[in-house]
Scaffold this motif. Structure first.
Motif, PDB file in Angstrom:
ATOM      1  N   LEU A   1      -1.650  -7.343  -6.379  1.00  0.00           N
ATOM      2  CA  LEU A   1      -1.344  -7.163  -7.797  1.00  0.00           C
ATOM      3  C   LEU A   1      -2.470  -6.446  -8.534  1.00  0.00           C
ATOM      4  CD1 LEU A   1       0.202  -7.778 -10.468  1.00  0.00           C
ATOM      5  CD2 LEU A   1      -0.825 -10.058 -10.406  1.00  0.00           C
ATOM      6  N   LEU A   2      -3.709  -6.823  -8.238  1.00  0.00           N
ATOM      7  CA  LEU A   2      -4.868  -6.282  -8.958  1.00  0.00           C
ATOM      8  C   LEU A   2      -5.434  -5.032  -8.299  1.00  0.00           C
ATOM      9  CD1 LEU A   2      -6.577  -9.696  -9.706  1.00  0.00           C
ATOM     10  CD2 LEU A   2      -5.272  -8.284 -11.300  1.00  0.00           C
ATOM     11  N   GLY A   3      -4.830  -4.616  -7.179  1.00  0.00           N
ATOM     12  CA  GLY A   3      -5.335  -3.466  -6.443  1.00  0.00           C
ATOM     13  C   GLY A   3      -4.517  -2.212  -6.671  1.00  0.00           C
ATOM     14  N   GLU A   4      -4.588  -1.344  -5.687  1.00  0.00           N
ATOM     15  CA  GLU A   4      -3.962  -0.022  -5.787  1.00  0.00           C
ATOM     16  C   GLU A   4      -2.447  -0.106  -5.955  1.00  0.00           C
ATOM     17  OE1 GLU A   4      -3.449   3.824  -2.823  1.00  0.00           O
ATOM     18  OE2 GLU A   4      -5.306   2.671  -2.722  1.00  0.00           O
TER      19      GLU A   4
ATOM     20  N   LYS B   1       0.343   0.793  -9.739  1.00  0.00           N
ATOM     21  CA  LYS B   1       1.517   1.666  -9.861  1.00  0.00           C
ATOM     22  C   LYS B   1       2.590   1.050 -10.758  1.00  0.00           C
ATOM     23  CE  LYS B   1       0.820   3.329  -5.108  1.00  0.00           C
ATOM     24  NZ  LYS B   1       1.414   3.376  -3.736  1.00  0.00           N
ATOM     25  N   GLY B   2       2.484  -0.240 -11.037  1.00  0.00           N
ATOM     26  CA  GLY B   2       3.514  -0.932 -11.807  1.00  0.00           C
ATOM     27  C   GLY B   2       3.018  -1.390 -13.151  1.00  0.00           C
ATOM     28  N   PRO B   3       3.889  -2.050 -13.926  1.00  0.00           N
ATOM     29  CA  PRO B   3       3.557  -2.437 -15.302  1.00  0.00           C
ATOM     30  C   PRO B   3       2.938  -3.825 -15.452  1.00  0.00           C
ATOM     31  CG  PRO B   3       5.867  -2.840 -14.901  1.00  0.00           C
ATOM     32  CD  PRO B   3       5.309  -2.281 -13.615  1.00  0.00           C
ATOM     33  N   GLN B   4       2.746  -4.563 -14.337  1.00  0.00           N
ATOM     34  CA  GLN B   4       2.348  -5.963 -14.462  1.00  0.00           C
ATOM     35  C   GLN B   4       0.839  -6.205 -14.453  1.00  0.00           C
ATOM     36  OE1 GLN B   4       3.789  -8.820 -15.157  1.00  0.00           O
ATOM     37  NE2 GLN B   4       5.745  -7.829 -15.498  1.00  0.00           N
ATOM     38  N   ARG B   5       0.070  -5.323 -13.868  1.00  0.00           N
ATOM     39  CA  ARG B   5      -1.337  -5.624 -13.626  1.00  0.00           C
ATOM     40  C   ARG B   5      -2.107  -5.958 -14.904  1.00  0.00           C
ATOM     41  NH1 ARG B   5      -5.611  -1.746 -10.475  1.00  0.00           N
ATOM     42  NH2 ARG B   5      -5.446  -0.554 -12.389  1.00  0.00           N
TER      43      ARG B   5
ATOM     44  N   GLU C   1       4.236  -5.676   7.775  1.00  0.00           N
ATOM     45  CA  GLU C   1       5.042  -5.195   8.898  1.00  0.00           C
ATOM     46  C   GLU C   1       6.181  -4.282   8.450  1.00  0.00           C
ATOM     47  OE1 GLU C   1       6.410  -8.580  11.074  1.00  0.00           O
ATOM     48  OE2 GLU C   1       4.471  -8.934  12.055  1.00  0.00           O
ATOM     49  N   LYS C   2       6.826  -4.628   7.339  1.00  0.00           N
ATOM     50  CA  LYS C   2       8.015  -3.887   6.910  1.00  0.00           C
ATOM     51  C   LYS C   2       7.673  -2.728   5.971  1.00  0.00           C
ATOM     52  CE  LYS C   2      11.122  -6.559   8.917  1.00  0.00           C
ATOM     53  NZ  LYS C   2      12.068  -6.074   9.949  1.00  0.00           N
ATOM     54  N   GLY C   3       6.569  -2.858   5.224  1.00  0.00           N
ATOM     55  CA  GLY C   3       6.196  -1.810   4.288  1.00  0.00           C
ATOM     56  C   GLY C   3       6.679  -2.077   2.873  1.00  0.00           C
ATOM     57  N   GLU C   4       6.032  -1.415   1.928  1.00  0.00           N
ATOM     58  CA  GLU C   4       6.308  -1.632   0.507  1.00  0.00           C
ATOM     59  C   GLU C   4       7.729  -1.208   0.128  1.00  0.00           C
ATOM     60  OE1 GLU C   4       4.358  -3.136  -1.522  1.00  0.00           O
ATOM     61  OE2 GLU C   4       2.430  -3.148  -0.485  1.00  0.00           O
ATOM     62  N   ASP C   5       8.171  -0.058   0.599  1.00  0.00           N
ATOM     63  CA  ASP C   5       9.495   0.439   0.232  1.00  0.00           C
ATOM     64  C   ASP C   5      10.595  -0.494   0.723  1.00  0.00           C
ATOM     65  OD1 ASP C   5       8.299   2.602  -0.966  1.00  0.00           O
ATOM     66  OD2 ASP C   5       8.642   3.969   0.707  1.00  0.00           O
ATOM     67  N   TYR C   6      10.420  -1.032   1.922  1.00  0.00           N
ATOM     68  CA  TYR C   6      11.419  -1.958   2.464  1.00  0.00           C
ATOM     69  C   TYR C   6      11.453  -3.247   1.637  1.00  0.00           C
ATOM     70  CZ  TYR C   6      14.141  -4.541   5.927  1.00  0.00           C
ATOM     71  OH  TYR C   6      15.122  -5.282   6.563  1.00  0.00           O
ATOM     72  N   PHE C   7      10.259  -3.744   1.270  1.00  0.00           N
ATOM     73  CA  PHE C   7      10.188  -4.974   0.478  1.00  0.00           C
ATOM     74  C   PHE C   7      10.864  -4.796  -0.879  1.00  0.00           C
ATOM     75  CE2 PHE C   7       7.630  -7.759  -2.450  1.00  0.00           C
ATOM     76  CZ  PHE C   7       8.162  -8.962  -2.019  1.00  0.00           C
TER      77      PHE C   7
END
Length: 511
Positions: free
Chosen positions: A119-122, A126-130, A177-183
């Motif tokens: 959440l606090l990293g790279e 990219k999102g609005p929550q950090r 294992e699955k990656g960000e896009d899959y999640f």
């Protein structure tokens, strides 16, 4: 050492009162519930979104360290207790044992650290929550079921923020294992229901998690259908193909349709959601504060609320509800004064017939009606307003954050923390996603100054000062705080309407 600690006995009692059963023997879930949701969030990753429509679904998929139910009381979630250490510079969380993610991966301290590092990293950047969690410096593992959250500065709303959105705990191994896009499209959490399938713009289907730490759900399936058209959602409710319609689909004008149907009922509760038309303060005639004040004075907001909301909301003077910490009951908005508006417009050199564009959400039937009335009021003082409806995701993701709006644009804000900071910082601080136009060092300083304060009275005073400052600058035309209105089939039992639309459905049944 100052301790704010929840024991297991207290946690059990409060959660039981909130409708959550702990360590109950798994029951055989039966029955399906279908819910009409106004919007497809497009991603199910907690750090990708701010949308109420996301939370309405994902409260059933994910858990946070804390939990806040419909009664608005904060109780343990995945953390069974916590305490403040080092004069509030650290919070130590004791985590629940024997909790598993939906894929079988164990929940433990590693998953908490992974969640907040992410959440606090790279990825979070990219999102609005950090920006909601920047008070956190790090999460350190003490042992498998204990973590310390080190803070850069105190955040008086942090424990509430841990109950929703970006702070939802996610599975490290699965994501790696699955990656960000899959999640994004195949979410896995620890919640009462687990992901089955997702058809963008159509639906998301969930199934009961019989191993849920709070007890197996009473329903076997949930289906959320994305229906943006109010008439369609209500027709599906009447036909029995939908069991629940969640806010803000149902326009005020359609309430009698539901109320007059013997199979249906309305559940309406005061909530935090507020609506305003905010100003483009960079371009055109609304860059002049005199014009912004004239527009506010030209609109009879009290009549709009009375005639269109008909008891399902209240007029606001700042961009928050009366339930919000920081609300100032003594703040007075500019009065309805069309003659005064004309004088201000003349002083600003605005000639009769000047044109402005008002951007609104196309599927918000109530705001469409309100905006038409506002356009009529503006016509009476010499301003010609054109309404431009957008698909909600386009307005929220492409138009507002990029500073491509007309002179005025609709902002609907959930204010789910019931604390003005969460709204004001996002709306008015320089560089924030929802503030594409304003850069005000004095306002930035005010917003930053209240965040570290633990003295509630001192902090409340600054929040009220922020509300007054924004009002004096006329950064928006504040409109109304609307109730959370649910349309529901009488076949549904055990449903408790949540003011913030974060509805947990593990205790609900459908006859």
């Amino acid at each position: 050492m100052k301790k704010i600690k929840w024991g297991l006995t207290t946690a059990f009692t409060v959660l039981a009162l909130s409708g959550v059963t702990i360590n109950a023997a798994p029951a055989l879930a039966a029955g399906k519930m279908t819910i009409a949701s106004p919007q497809d969030p497009g991603s199910w990753d907690p750090i990708d979104t701010f949308l109420v429509a996301w939370a309405a679904v994902s409260t059933n998929i994910f858990d946070g360290l804390t939990y806040r139910g419909p009664d608005l009381k904060l109780v343990p979630g995945l953390a069974e207790s916590w305490e403040e250490l080092d004069q509030g510079k650290r919070i130590r969380f004791k985590l629940r044992h024997n909790v598993k993610f939906h894929d079988g991966e164990p929940f433990n301290a590693e998953s908490v650290k992974f969640t907040f590092d992410r959440l606090l990293g790279e990825q979070g950047a990219k999102g609005p929550q950090r920006s909601n969690y920047t008070a956190i410096e790090s999460v350190d593992i003490i042992d498998d079921y204990t973590v310390d959250m080190k803070l850069k500065a105190p955040d008086p709303v942090l424990l509430t923020k841990l109950a929703g959105y970006g702070a939802m705990i996610v599975p490290p191994k699965y994501i790696k294992e699955k990656g960000e896009d899959y999640f994004n499209l195949n979410p896995v959490g620890t919640g009462a229901f687990k992901f089955v399938s997702y058809s963008p713009k159509v639906n998301i289907k969930l199934a009961a998690n019989s191993d849920y730490w709070g007890g197996a759900p009473k329903l076997s399936e949930l289906e959320y259908r994305f229906i943006s058209e109010p008439a369609t959602a209500v027709a599906e409710l009447q036909a029995g193909r939908v069991d629940l319609v969640i806010p803000p689909i149902i326009p005020i004008g359609m309430l009698p349709v539901i109320q007059n149907d013997s199979k249906l009922e309305i559940a309406s509760v005061p909530g935090p959601t507020v609506d305003a038309l905010r100003f483009n303060t960079r371009d055109g005639i609304t860059a002049d504060p005199r014009v912004r004040k004239a527009i506010i004075m030209a609109v009879d907001r009290a009549t709009i609320v009375k005639s269109i909301l008909v008891g399902q909301g209240a007029e606001i003077t700042s961009f928050q509800s009366a339930l919000s910490f920081g609300f100032d009951p003594d703040l007075k908005a500019l009065p309805y004064n069309p003659e005064g508006a004309k004088k201000l417009l003349a002083e600003a050199g605005v000639k009769p017939g000047a044109a402005i564009q008002i951007d609104i959400r196309g599927n918000d039937a109530t705001m469409n009606e309100v905006a038409q009335v506002i356009a009529s009021y503006l016509q009476m003082v010499g301003i010609t307003a054109t309404l431009k409806p957008y698909e909600t995701n386009v307005l929220l993701n492409d138009i507002i954050p990029q500073g491509k709006t007309g002179a005025m644009f609709q902002q609907k804000w959930g204010g789910w923390t019931f604390d003005y900071d969460n709204t004001a910082y996002s709306m008015y601080h320089s560089g924030e996603k929802w503030n594409p136009y304003e850069k005000d060092a004095a306002l930035d300083k005010l917003l930053e100054s209240q965040r570290p304060l633990t003295d509630r009275a001192e902090r409340e005073k600054i929040l009220k000062d922020i509300g007054k400052y924004v009002s004096d600058k006329a950064l928006e035309l504040p409109l109304y705080n609307s109730n959370a209105i649910y349309g529901i089939s009488k076949r549904v039992k055990g449903f408790v309407p949540a003011p913030d639309t974060r509805i947990k459905l593990n205790e609900v049944t459908v006859e």
